[in-house]
Write a protein that holds these residues in place. Structure first.
Motif, PDB file in Angstrom:
ATOM      1  N   LYS A  49       0.829  -1.203   0.000  1.00  0.00           N
ATOM      2  CA  LYS A  49       0.000   0.000   0.000  1.00  0.00           C
ATOM      3  C   LYS A  49       0.863   1.252   0.000  1.00  0.00           C
ATOM      4  O   LYS A  49       0.571   2.218  -0.716  1.00  0.00           O
ATOM      5  N   SER A  50       1.933   1.243   0.807  1.00  0.00           N
ATOM      6  CA  SER A  50       2.808   2.421   0.834  1.00  0.00           C
ATOM      7  C   SER A  50       3.525   2.589  -0.505  1.00  0.00           C
ATOM      8  O   SER A  50       3.711   3.711  -0.972  1.00  0.00           O
ATOM      9  N   GLU A  51       3.905   1.476  -1.125  1.00  0.00           N
ATOM     10  CA  GLU A  51       4.547   1.553  -2.433  1.00  0.00           C
ATOM     11  C   GLU A  51       3.581   2.093  -3.484  1.00  0.00           C
ATOM     12  O   GLU A  51       3.960   2.919  -4.323  1.00  0.00           O
ATOM     13  N   VAL A  52       2.318   1.653  -3.436  1.00  0.00           N
ATOM     14  CA  VAL A  52       1.308   2.140  -4.380  1.00  0.00           C
ATOM     15  C   VAL A  52       1.090   3.640  -4.163  1.00  0.00           C
ATOM     16  O   VAL A  52       1.000   4.416  -5.130  1.00  0.00           O
ATOM     17  N   THR A  53       1.008   4.074  -2.903  1.00  0.00           N
ATOM     18  CA  THR A  53       0.833   5.492  -2.612  1.00  0.00           C
ATOM     19  C   THR A  53       2.016   6.299  -3.128  1.00  0.00           C
ATOM     20  O   THR A  53       1.837   7.362  -3.733  1.00  0.00           O
ATOM     21  N   GLU A  54       3.216   5.780  -2.901  1.00  0.00           N
ATOM     22  CA  GLU A  54       4.420   6.462  -3.380  1.00  0.00           C
ATOM     23  C   GLU A  54       4.430   6.552  -4.908  1.00  0.00           C
ATOM     24  O   GLU A  54       4.761   7.592  -5.477  1.00  0.00           O
ATOM     25  N   LEU A  55       4.050   5.459  -5.558  1.00  0.00           N
ATOM     26  CA  LEU A  55       4.014   5.466  -7.025  1.00  0.00           C
ATOM     27  C   LEU A  55       2.931   6.400  -7.564  1.00  0.00           C
ATOM     28  O   LEU A  55       3.136   7.056  -8.590  1.00  0.00           O
ATOM     29  N   LYS A  56       1.786   6.484  -6.868  1.00  0.00           N
ATOM     30  CA  LYS A  56       0.749   7.429  -7.286  1.00  0.00           C
ATOM     31  C   LYS A  56       1.239   8.863  -7.162  1.00  0.00           C
ATOM     32  O   LYS A  56       1.028   9.684  -8.061  1.00  0.00           O
ATOM     33  N   ASN A  57       1.908   9.157  -6.050  1.00  0.00           N
ATOM     34  CA  ASN A  57       2.463  10.503  -5.871  1.00  0.00           C
ATOM     35  C   ASN A  57       3.512  10.815  -6.927  1.00  0.00           C
ATOM     36  O   ASN A  57       3.564  11.926  -7.466  1.00  0.00           O
ATOM     37  N   GLN A  58       4.351   9.834  -7.225  1.00  0.00           N
ATOM     38  CA  GLN A  58       5.370  10.026  -8.248  1.00  0.00           C
ATOM     39  C   GLN A  58       4.729  10.227  -9.616  1.00  0.00           C
ATOM     40  O   GLN A  58       5.164  11.083 -10.393  1.00  0.00           O
ATOM     41  N   ASN A  59       3.673   9.466  -9.898  1.00  0.00           N
ATOM     42  CA  ASN A  59       2.972   9.601 -11.177  1.00  0.00           C
ATOM     43  C   ASN A  59       2.342  10.981 -11.292  1.00  0.00           C
ATOM     44  O   ASN A  59       2.420  11.620 -12.350  1.00  0.00           O
ATOM     45  N   GLU A  60       1.707  11.460 -10.198  1.00  0.00           N
ATOM     46  CA  GLU A  60       1.121  12.793 -10.227  1.00  0.00           C
ATOM     47  C   GLU A  60       2.181  13.862 -10.439  1.00  0.00           C
ATOM     48  O   GLU A  60       1.972  14.822 -11.197  1.00  0.00           O
ATOM     49  N   ALA A  61       3.329  13.694  -9.779  1.00  0.00           N
ATOM     50  CA  ALA A  61       4.409  14.664  -9.934  1.00  0.00           C
ATOM     51  C   ALA A  61       4.937  14.653 -11.365  1.00  0.00           C
ATOM     52  O   ALA A  61       5.228  15.715 -11.941  1.00  0.00           O
ATOM     53  N   LEU A  62       5.069  13.467 -11.952  1.00  0.00           N
ATOM     54  CA  LEU A  62       5.546  13.382 -13.334  1.00  0.00           C
ATOM     55  C   LEU A  62       4.542  13.979 -14.308  1.00  0.00           C
ATOM     56  O   LEU A  62       4.925  14.635 -15.281  1.00  0.00           O
ATOM     57  N   LEU A  63       3.256  13.752 -14.068  1.00  0.00           N
ATOM     58  CA  LEU A  63       2.244  14.361 -14.933  1.00  0.00           C
ATOM     59  C   LEU A  63       2.264  15.876 -14.806  1.00  0.00           C
ATOM     60  O   LEU A  63       2.125  16.598 -15.802  1.00  0.00           O
ATOM     61  N   GLU A  64       2.448  16.357 -13.590  1.00  0.00           N
ATOM     62  CA  GLU A  64       2.538  17.800 -13.376  1.00  0.00           C
ATOM     63  C   GLU A  64       3.786  18.371 -14.052  1.00  0.00           C
ATOM     64  O   GLU A  64       3.733  19.443 -14.654  1.00  0.00           O
TER      65      GLU A  64
END
Length: 166
Positions: A49-64
């Motif tokens: 779950k923490s890895e998924v959250t981290e990857l979601k945050n990273q994905n949002e940052a990359l999209l931004e």
């Protein structure tokens, strides 16, 4: 029809007690194994779950970042980090001093972080003089440095040679 009274014989009593004790021991072993397996699964679930959250945050940052790519390509390159390497580490009296000296030098020139690389490149002599003219003191030892290489990119890389100050 008559049921034979096996419950009165000691051999059958021992068998039934042994079966009951074995069942109780097997139940406790099962509960222990199930509990440890469930604990491992919970730990793995939390890690995932923490890895998924981290990857979601990273994905949002990359999209931004992707959305702001045009603006960033027009903006000048800024200094993000400073890397300092001491070329003659083996000549220093202690390996622990190396880290302290690098941190002291980074503190001395940390004001360049966030500045444009073009501005820093115009005043690279000042940056070199800042490092070479300062004496750094660690554990009653004074060191002076001479800059051997200086690379100015997003990461400022400085190679220095350490000398014991008089």
């Amino acid at each position: 029809m008559h049921i034979p009274p096996y419950h009165k014989k000691t051999t059958w009593q021992r068998f039934l007690v042994g079966t009951f004790v074995g069942a109780v021991i097997a139940y406790f072993i099962f509960v222990y194994m199930h509990g440890s397996m469930y604990g491992q699964l919970l730990e793995e679930n939390r890690d995932l779950k923490s890895e998924v959250t981290e990857l979601k945050n990273q994905n949002e940052a990359l999209l931004e970042d992707n959305e702001n790519l045009d603006e960033q390509s027009k903006a000048p390159i800024k200094v993000e980090t400073i890397e300092i390497t001491i070329t003659n580490e083996e000549d220093l009296p202690d390996r622990l001093i190396i880290h302290d000296l690098e941190e002291l030098m980074k503190e001395e020139i940390e004001h360049i972080i966030g500045k444009d690389v073009s501005i820093i490149s115009e005043s690279d002599g000042l940056l070199t003089a800042t490092i070479e003219n300062k004496k750094f003191t660690v554990d009653d030892f004074e060191f002076q440095f001479s800059v051997k290489k200086l690379y100015l990119t997003k990461t400022v890389k400085i190679s220095v040679e350490a000398n014991m100050a008089d």
